[in-house]
Design a protein around this motif. Structure first.
Motif, short mmCIF file in Angstrom:
data_model
loop_
_atom_site.label_atom_id
_atom_site.label_comp_id
_atom_site.label_asym_id
_atom_site.label_seq_id
_atom_site.Cartn_x
_atom_site.Cartn_y
_atom_site.Cartn_z
N SER A 1 -2.99 0.18 -11.65
CA SER A 1 -3.14 -1.21 -11.23
C SER A 1 -1.76 -1.84 -11.08
N PHE A 2 -1.47 -2.38 -9.88
CA PHE A 2 -0.18 -3.03 -9.63
C PHE A 2 -0.30 -4.54 -9.81
N ALA A 3 0.81 -5.13 -10.25
CA ALA A 3 0.86 -6.58 -10.37
C ALA A 3 1.02 -7.22 -9.00
N TYR A 4 1.13 -8.52 -8.98
CA TYR A 4 1.23 -9.35 -7.78
C TYR A 4 2.09 -8.70 -6.70
N PRO A 5 1.51 -8.34 -5.53
CA PRO A 5 2.25 -7.59 -4.50
C PRO A 5 3.50 -8.32 -4.01
N LEU A 6 4.53 -7.54 -3.74
CA LEU A 6 5.79 -8.07 -3.24
C LEU A 6 5.76 -8.11 -1.71
N GLY A 7 6.21 -9.22 -1.12
CA GLY A 7 6.24 -9.34 0.33
C GLY A 7 7.25 -8.37 0.96
N VAL A 8 6.95 -7.90 2.16
CA VAL A 8 7.86 -7.01 2.87
C VAL A 8 9.17 -7.74 3.14
N GLY A 9 10.28 -7.07 2.88
CA GLY A 9 11.60 -7.65 3.08
C GLY A 9 12.19 -8.27 1.84
N LEU B 1 0.83 -1.21 0.00
CA LEU B 1 0.00 0.00 0.00
C LEU B 1 0.85 1.25 0.00
N ASP B 2 1.95 1.24 0.76
CA ASP B 2 2.83 2.40 0.77
C ASP B 2 3.58 2.54 -0.55
N THR B 3 3.86 1.43 -1.21
CA THR B 3 4.48 1.51 -2.55
C THR B 3 3.52 2.16 -3.53
N MET B 4 2.23 1.83 -3.44
CA MET B 4 1.23 2.47 -4.30
C MET B 4 1.19 3.98 -4.05
N ARG B 5 1.18 4.39 -2.77
CA ARG B 5 1.16 5.82 -2.43
C ARG B 5 2.44 6.50 -2.92
N PHE B 6 3.55 5.80 -2.81
CA PHE B 6 4.84 6.33 -3.27
C PHE B 6 4.77 6.69 -4.76
N PHE B 7 4.21 5.79 -5.57
CA PHE B 7 4.15 6.05 -7.01
C PHE B 7 3.05 7.06 -7.37
N GLN B 8 1.99 7.13 -6.61
CA GLN B 8 1.00 8.17 -6.86
C GLN B 8 1.63 9.55 -6.73
N LYS B 9 2.45 9.73 -5.71
CA LYS B 9 3.14 11.01 -5.52
C LYS B 9 4.23 11.21 -6.57
N ALA B 10 4.96 10.13 -6.91
CA ALA B 10 6.02 10.24 -7.92
C ALA B 10 5.46 10.65 -9.27
N ILE B 11 4.29 10.12 -9.63
CA ILE B 11 3.67 10.46 -10.91
C ILE B 11 3.29 11.94 -10.94
N ARG B 12 2.80 12.45 -9.82
CA ARG B 12 2.48 13.89 -9.77
C ARG B 12 3.75 14.73 -9.88
N ARG B 13 4.81 14.33 -9.17
CA ARG B 13 6.06 15.09 -9.23
C ARG B 13 6.68 15.06 -10.63
N ALA B 14 6.53 13.91 -11.31
CA ALA B 14 7.08 13.77 -12.65
C ALA B 14 6.21 14.43 -13.71
N GLN B 15 5.05 14.94 -13.30
CA GLN B 15 4.10 15.63 -14.19
C GLN B 15 3.67 14.74 -15.35
N ILE B 16 3.39 13.47 -15.02
CA ILE B 16 2.81 12.56 -16.00
C ILE B 16 1.31 12.85 -16.08
N ASP B 17 0.78 12.94 -17.29
CA ASP B 17 -0.63 13.31 -17.49
C ASP B 17 -1.51 12.06 -17.32
N ILE B 18 -1.60 11.58 -16.08
CA ILE B 18 -2.35 10.36 -15.79
C ILE B 18 -3.85 10.64 -15.77
N ALA B 19 -4.64 9.65 -16.15
CA ALA B 19 -6.10 9.79 -16.12
C ALA B 19 -6.63 9.51 -14.73
#
Length: 251
Positions: free
Chosen positions: A49-57, A19-37
């Motif tokens: 949409s993210f692929a199969y989640p990676l386990g912590v560690g 979940l934090d990885t998803m939030r990380f990329f949501q912010k990164a996309i805004r900072r990179a000024q990608i014109d996301i829908a």
């Protein structure tokens, strides 16, 4: 327009959950000024949409997510702009344009490659260091027709035959053991296994469960937190062939 982004995740980022990885990329996309829908409604969110989640560690050389964009320049421009804002422990590896009817990466995953070894700083004295002993034990384990384990599911636990989920398993040679990029992770005295296994919603085998089952079969012991895992690839199905998720798209 749909695009698929492949990235690696190493170092301290291996301790960041899905979940934090998803939030990380949501912010990164805004900072990179990608014109996301964005979705419609009272609470619009980025279409992602993210692929199969990676386990912590766990580290990975093959993480994927799909996004929809309203405008698109070119793959290298998107890759470089994202790479500039993600930090040193995350690298953007590729950006591919998807066919309009392509299955999203979350539901498309059919399998994965892993490298499994031992972490530094843990007690591995109960594991043999002789490569020949590992080869013999692994050969005997893979020759079994069934491997019954107690597997946890959303409905509880059940006895499951995981042998059909193991596509390939072997010992890695010296060249392949550079899979663990973090110098603090790898105990070079212990052998490293390569595992190709089913992954995703259709059938799934976690590398930790495989490793524990194999060690139990061999009569060896290892600390659960002392197992190091790096994911090397995620696959989709094309006809009857497994192909890397990035091969679904085009540059």
């Amino acid at each position: 327009m749909k695009i698929r982004i492949k990235f690696s995740k190493h170092g301290l980022m291996r301790y960041i959950g899905h979940l934090d990885t998803m939030r990380f990329f949501q912010k990164a996309i805004r900072r990179a000024q990608i014109d996301i829908a964005y979705s419609e409604g009272f609470s619009p969110h980025q279409i992602m949409s993210f692929a199969y989640p990676l386990g912590v560690g766990m580290e990975s050389d093959a993480e994927y997510f799909d996004i929809e964009v309203r405008t698109f320049t070119d793959a290298e421009d998107v890759r470089s702009r994202l790479d500039l804002v993600t930090g040193e422990d995350v690298s953007i590896l590729s950006v591919r344009m998807l066919p309009e009817r392509a299955e999203n990466c979350m539901s498309a995953v059919i399998g994965a490659d892993y490298m499994i070894g031992c972490k530094k700083g843990y007690d591995h004295t109960l594991l043999p260091k002789d490569r020949k002993l590992w080869e013999e034990a692994l050969s005997s384990f893979m020759a079994r027709e069934t491997v019954i384990v107690e597997k946890s599911t959303k409905k509880g636990t059940q006895m499951t035959d995981i042998r059909p989920f193991i596509i390939e398993c072997r010992l890695c040679d010296a060249v392949e053991t550079d899979a663990f990029s973090s110098e603090d992770i790898m105990d070079t005295e212990c052998p490293v296994l390569f595992l190709k296994a089913c992954a995703g919603s259709r059938a799934n085998l976690k590398p930790g469960l495989f490793m524990q089952t194999f060690l139990d079969y061999a009569g060896w012991e290892a600390e659960e937190l002392g197992i190091a895992v790096t994911r090397k690839e995620l696959y989709a199905l094309s006809g009857e062939t497994w192909i890397p998720l990035e091969d679904v798209g085009t540059e």
